[in-house]
Design a protein around this motif. Structure first.
Motif, PDB file in Angstrom:
ATOM      1  N   TYR A  34      51.244  65.079  18.524  1.00 15.83           N
ATOM      2  CA  TYR A  34      50.541  64.436  17.523  1.00 15.83           C
ATOM      3  C   TYR A  34      49.800  63.121  17.306  1.00 15.83           C
ATOM      4  CZ  TYR A  34      52.688  68.352  15.174  1.00 15.83           C
ATOM      5  OH  TYR A  34      53.012  69.923  15.059  1.00 15.83           O
ATOM      6  N   ARG A 404      43.605  66.945  14.530  1.00 16.22           N
ATOM      7  CA  ARG A 404      45.178  66.498  14.633  1.00 16.22           C
ATOM      8  C   ARG A 404      46.048  66.812  13.165  1.00 16.22           C
ATOM      9  NH1 ARG A 404      45.751  60.412  16.168  1.00 16.22           N
ATOM     10  NH2 ARG A 404      45.250  61.031  18.060  1.00 16.22           N
ATOM     11  N   SER A 406      49.723  67.035  11.192  1.00 16.61           N
ATOM     12  CA  SER A 406      51.139  66.476  11.019  1.00 16.61           C
ATOM     13  C   SER A 406      51.660  67.348   9.900  1.00 16.61           C
ATOM     14  CB  SER A 406      51.239  64.980  11.117  1.00 16.61           C
ATOM     15  OG  SER A 406      50.671  64.897   9.687  1.00 16.61           O
ATOM     16  N   GLU A 410      58.694  68.678   9.756  1.00 18.35           N
ATOM     17  CA  GLU A 410      58.721  68.753  11.197  1.00 18.35           C
ATOM     18  C   GLU A 410      60.144  68.717  11.609  1.00 18.35           C
ATOM     19  OE1 GLU A 410      56.469  69.519  13.240  1.00 18.35           O
ATOM     20  OE2 GLU A 410      54.674  69.025  12.150  1.00 18.35           O
ATOM     21  N   THR A 464      45.817  68.372  18.220  1.00 21.29           N
ATOM     22  CA  THR A 464      47.068  69.196  18.088  1.00 21.29           C
ATOM     23  C   THR A 464      46.687  70.747  18.890  1.00 21.29           C
ATOM     24  OG1 THR A 464      47.548  68.288  16.194  1.00 21.29           O
ATOM     25  CG2 THR A 464      48.508  70.313  16.503  1.00 21.29           C
ATOM     26  N   ASP A 500      55.750  73.604  16.193  1.00 17.24           N
ATOM     27  CA  ASP A 500      55.282  72.635  15.164  1.00 17.24           C
ATOM     28  C   ASP A 500      55.052  73.298  13.824  1.00 17.24           C
ATOM     29  OD1 ASP A 500      52.379  73.228  15.128  1.00 17.24           O
ATOM     30  OD2 ASP A 500      52.430  72.153  17.139  1.00 17.24           O
TER      31      ASP A 500
END
Length: 675
Positions: A34, A404, A406, A410, A464, A500
């Protein structure tokens, strides 16, 4: 592919469509995560220096009301509440059954089949007497992305379709008798790929279409069609070859998979698995990142045309001239199609555009390879309504970004697919610039290098790794973007990237759908929020599934989402590719509610025949009509062991006599309401 396919997934598709990608080492060996910067990719010296008819056929088809309940899991039949296209969800069809299944109250008929003559001079299709010249004048093989552009009165239309690859084993009734016949077949294969543009007509809206043989706009685009390069990489040393020392024009297009239709009426087509058509030195970092190898190809075109043998200096750059988004003008059969370098080079599944509130055109694109990336392009110029000439330039210059992701939970992602404690998979994201304001934003790479070796550029900035982003499409109703992540059986295996929150399952067999919301509703924003609409699978078989909170036992089982489309109500429609391997049923087309109390509800609308893939969905719910491209039906069979009689089904008592040629043909199918 022995040992690399599971269930009923055909190894034939793997060999011919993507050059057995899953049996090979993962192309993306970058260590990016990430927020991890990675070491600069080292470019080889060669690259751095630039050296390198419906009515007539209706009686011949069979409409099947459902599969054998003993062979297929049942789905409770419930009427869909809102929406213009009402139907009862069909039951899934066991992967051994050869039917094209539609709901009660609907019928289906082929609109165009492989080999149908498109021009007045075209010969009728003849299995036993095929020629390269005839194929260049007939509808191509393995139809994928499809759209139908209707006239204002709805009585005329233009169909545009991609032809991705061929299946030699079921295209001819016998093996080639000699070297001359083998060579002729290679040239037939060359003329069977590319695109077709075909005019349509019908009596009235809601009625099935007929195609118009010999119409003015009819066109076949093949490997002999000249394409013009556009954008910053046009003229680059990286694209020059012995035949094109100015890097201005390319012969043909390859691996055309999905696509999109622009607001100005042109068609975008993605060049996807081009690597399998070339033989290269296979030693450079660039070759390896794009899966290019030093081995004989399945099609053998390097034996006919030296540009497919890139081992020498004359055509070392020829593979760099494929892997782009191409744009076709279906209204002008004499126009030169283009390849847009500004949208980057990778295994493009397709591209779909939306006009942002500020007037800039935004294109969303996926790279269909395990652990590759999601991209966005923002045009430099703004869209002008009713100025088609200007709008045809919008994709030639602009900014290119890679995503990318997130997640918010997580720490809870363990690869099982279990839903986090907050009840959903979600997070935020950033569009990382690769090219911006005409300049490279990737250290150590020029703009030309970024656009020709886009995968390496995306590796550099820490994008990612996704589970095969296939079709990526914005909803014109909500503005949200939907990403079909088909599957990735290598997720979390060995040294490969772990699960992820955006890709939450280890050995992701069944795929998932990502839903993206751009910040402030601005499609040109560099920030976004995201969540998962679904984790596909069959809960009845014990799969870890998620349907945005909708009860998993009340949805149609679905696996391997591929192409997506929308109806006028904003419902998402998903076609699948690989369900036989995933859940043991034939592939199909599904409607998914994306908002309200039924968000996540999946309803199967149709099922395609044995060994086939569902492609190119077109939803005209205002007319209660749906269209799909049926690709590679019966591909695991042969002329001595026919697996499918699609689309020219005959009653069981009238099966072909010994020696009679009747084999499956890829086709565009129209489904229409009968009540």
């Amino acid at each position: 592919m022995l040992g690399h396919t599971r269930g009923k997934r055909s190894p034939v598709t793997c060999a011919l469509k993507c050059d057995n990608a899953c049996s090979k080492a993962v192309c993306n060996t970058s260590s990016n995560s990430y927020f991890r910067d990675i070491a600069s990719a080292e470019f080889s010296r060669r690259s751095a220096l630039g050296v390198g008819a419906a009515g007539a056929l209706a009686a011949a088809v069979v409409v099947v009301g459902g599969a054998d309940p003993a062979a297929a899991a049942g789905v409770a039949a419930k009427k869909h509440q809102p929406g213009k296209l009402a139907f009862d969800a069909i039951k899934p069809v066991d992967a051994k059954i050869d039917v094209f299944d539609v709901p009660e109250g609907f019928e289906w008929a082929p609109l165009l089949r492989w080999g149908d003559p498109l021009f007045n001079r075209s010969p009728e299709f003849d299995f036993e007497n095929q020629t390269p010249k005839a194929q260049a004048q007939q509808f191509g093989y393995n139809n994928d992305y499809t759209d139908i552009i209707r006239s204002k009165n709805g009585k005329k239309g233009v169909l545009v379709c991609n032809h991705e690859y061929v299946n030699p084993e079921i295209m001819f009734p016998a093996a080639p008798a000699n070297a001359a016949e083998e060579r002729q077949r290679r040239n037939i294969f060359r003329n069977a790929v590319g695109l077709s543009v075909v005019e349509l007509k019908r009596k009235d809206r809601g009625q099935p279409w007929d195609y118009v043989r010999g119409a003015h706009k009819n066109r076949r685009i093949t490997l002999d069609t000249e394409f013009e390069l556009t954008g910053p990489a046009m003229g680059s040393d990286l694209l020059k070859t012995k035949r094109d020392r100015r890097a201005r024009f390319v012969e043909g297009t390859l691996g055309n998979c999905s696509g999109g239709t622009t607001p100005w009426g042109t068609i975008l087509s993605g060049e996807e698995n081009f690597n399998g058509f070339f033989r290269t030195a296979g030693t450079s970092a660039e070759d390896k990142r794009y899966g290019l190898e030093n081995k004989a190809t399945a099609m053998g075109w390097e034996l006919e045309d030296p540009r497919f043998d890139a081992r020498g200096e004359d055509f070392a750059n020829e593979p760099h001239r494929f892997g782009y988004i191409v744009e076709i003008d279906p209204e002008n059969p004499n126009s030169t199609p283009v390849k847009h370098t500004s949208l980057g080079r990778f295994k493009h599944e397709g591209a779909n555009v939306i006009v942002a509130d500020n007037g800039h055109v935004v294109a969303y694109m996926g790279d269909d390879e395990r652990f590759d990336y999601l991209y966005k392009f923002v045009s430099k110029r703004k869209y002008r309504k009713n100025d088609r000439r200007h709008n045809l330039t919008l994709l030639t210059e602009g900014d290119l970004f890679v995503a990318r992701f997130s997640g918010t939970s997580e720490a809870e992602i363990d690869g099982s697919g279990d839903v986090p404690s907050d009840g959903k998979f979600d997070g935020s994201g950033q569009w990382i610039p690769l090219v911006e304001d005409g300049k490279s934003r990737v250290k150590g790479m020029s703009v030309e290098q970024v656009l020709v070796f886009t995968r390496l550029a995306a590796d550099e900035v820490g994008a990612t790794k996704m589970d095969r982003c296939e079709d990526v499409e914005p909803s014109l109703k909500s503005g949200k973007i939907y990403v079909a992540c088909t599957n990735n059986s290598n997720r979390g295996v060995g040294s490969n990237a772990k699960a992820d929150e955006a890709n939450p399952r280890t050995e992701n067999r069944d795929g998932h759908i990502v839903e993206i919301t751009e910040r402030r509703g601005d499609h040109t924003s560099t920030r976004f929020n995201w969540d998962l609409l679904m984790l596909c699978g069959d809960a009845a078989q014990g799969d870890a599934t998620y349907f945005s909170g909708f009860p998993a036992d009340q949805v149609s089982p679905i696996s391997c989402p591929d192409n997506v489309a929308f109806d006028t109500e904003g419902n998402l429609w998903i076609s699948t590719d690989g369900a036989p391997d995933g859940i043991g049923y034939n592939d199909g087309l599904f409607r998914v509610t994306v908002d309200g109390r039924n968000r996540g509800k999946v309803e199967q609308f149709l099922s395609v025949p044995r060994d086939a893939e569902t492609c190119g969905p077109v939803i005209h719910d205002d007319e209660s009509m749906v269209f799909v491209a049926v690709q590679h039906p019966g591909e695991e069979g042969s002329f001595t062991e026919i697996h499918s009689y699609f689309p020219d089904y005959v009653p069981s008592e009238a099966r072909p006599a010994p020696g009679e040629v009747r084999a499956p043909r890829p086709a565009i199918v129209q489904v229409y309401a009968t009540q």
